[in-house]
Enzyme design. Sequence first.
Site, PDB file in Angstrom:
ATOM      1  N   LYS A  77     -31.469 -16.338  -7.299  1.00 59.22           N
ATOM      2  CA  LYS A  77     -30.069 -16.456  -7.593  1.00 59.22           C
ATOM      3  C   LYS A  77     -29.798 -17.818  -7.709  1.00 59.22           C
ATOM      4  CE  LYS A  77     -26.409 -14.173  -7.849  1.00 59.22           C
ATOM      5  NZ  LYS A  77     -26.186 -12.766  -8.447  1.00 59.22           N
ATOM      6  N   GLY A 177     -11.358  -6.010  -7.806  1.00 60.67           N
ATOM      7  CA  GLY A 177     -12.047  -7.027  -8.941  1.00 60.67           C
ATOM      8  C   GLY A 177     -11.985  -6.260 -10.311  1.00 60.67           C
ATOM      9  N   GLY A 179     -12.989  -7.253 -13.240  1.00 54.14           N
ATOM     10  CA  GLY A 179     -13.921  -8.051 -14.143  1.00 54.14           C
ATOM     11  C   GLY A 179     -14.720  -7.258 -14.891  1.00 54.14           C
ATOM     12  N   VAL A 181     -17.544  -5.825 -13.968  1.00 51.94           N
ATOM     13  CA  VAL A 181     -17.959  -4.550 -13.359  1.00 51.94           C
ATOM     14  C   VAL A 181     -16.970  -3.710 -13.028  1.00 51.94           C
ATOM     15  CG1 VAL A 181     -19.113  -3.674 -11.163  1.00 51.94           C
ATOM     16  CG2 VAL A 181     -19.902  -5.857 -12.288  1.00 51.94           C
ATOM     17  N   GLY A 182     -15.681  -4.219 -12.607  1.00 50.84           N
ATOM     18  CA  GLY A 182     -14.642  -3.170 -12.358  1.00 50.84           C
ATOM     19  C   GLY A 182     -14.103  -2.467 -13.357  1.00 50.84           C
TER      20      GLY A 182
END
Length: 368
Positions: A77, A177, A179, A181-182
């Site tokens: 990451k 959220g 975005g 993903v959401g």
Amino acid sequence: MEDAFRFADAFGPTRIIHIYRPTMEMKAIVVVDNTSCGPAIGGVRMALDVSLEECIRLARAMTWKNAAAGLPHGGAKSVIFGDPRMHAAAKEQLIRSFASALRDVTDYIPGPDMGTNEHCMAWIKDETGRAVGLPGVVGGIPLDEIGATGFGLAACVDVAGEFIGLDLQGARVVIQGFGAVGRHAARFLAKKGVILVGASDTSGTLADASGLDIDKLIALKQAGRALRDHDKGAKLSSDAIIDIDCDIWIPAARPDVVRADNVSRLRTRLVPQGANIPFTLEAEQALHARGVLVVPDFIANAGGVICAAIEFRGGTQHQAFDHIDERIRANTRAVLEESRRDKALPRAAALALAERQVRIAMQMRRWH
Ligand code: NAD
């Protein structure tokens, strides 16, 4: 010495790289956690409040996610300290400068994460020759545009819903959220008859027990506006998303949003974790004790990285969706069955699955 190795354990991290360019105030951290299964894939997060510890925990989550998904990749990451909404030219400078420091870190393949997107990945690939989540014109499968992770979450909900006897037709979902993903999770779940009754972004929470119009909310966000600009529904604070009564509650924003101090407010039956490390262990234990099923992040949200790994091998979008569907259904089922059999937390069952994979790979490598 001890301080530098305070996060070291039986699996990693193998390298922690601190990148600092004083003239442009560029500060970033790269954590390559474990590469036994192959070169590590992991997102590049840009935010003002990222930390070394967050980066280390997210890199480990990628090790487990990639191993559990059966991908020939380790976990890593990186975090860049900065406001992702900065001017595009300044952002390009910052990302290119970050990437140029990664040229020799050949066992790390960067991907998009919060605050970065396919354009950022194209700049990184241009600087280093490696990146996933690229735009289509340079060989990418636009995973956030097609909603690879949201598609996987919906497959996870299918299996987990069956497990707890939840009929998806008319089931109510709340998403923290809205975005990449959401919003796609909302879209794919709606195709199964699920109703979105609450959603939030940094501007606040929008709630409507009779159902929110997902297409309108997506259009609003794509126009660069906030959920609170929608003309229908109750407008609440960002934090109020936790209190909305529902059947499925999806975290798709930041880490540690549900903790020991606020877990009692959550009223739901199923939590497929869209975000990475969104709940503390104490919160997951409390929910397990209450009979709320939490499908851990590295099982439920693996759709994005599966898509990235398929892209890395030159595969197609169609192959990516098939692979995500097959892998996430199989893993969700395996983890939930093992958890039920051993009366263990789903996270413990998922970790056992991923650790088995990594330990086998470590035995086959000389320096791991
Ligand atoms: P994104 O930047 O596209 O969206 C994040 C959304 O969360 C935005 O709408 C933002 O307004 C909102 N948000 C941020 N802080 C918030 C808060 N405190 N309360 C409510 N909303 C808030 O990011 P994304 O790609 O959708 O990623 C979301 C999470 O999912 C991250 O944890 C990321 O690591 C994880 N994840 C992403 C993918 C992927 O494919 N993009 C895959 C796996 C996991």
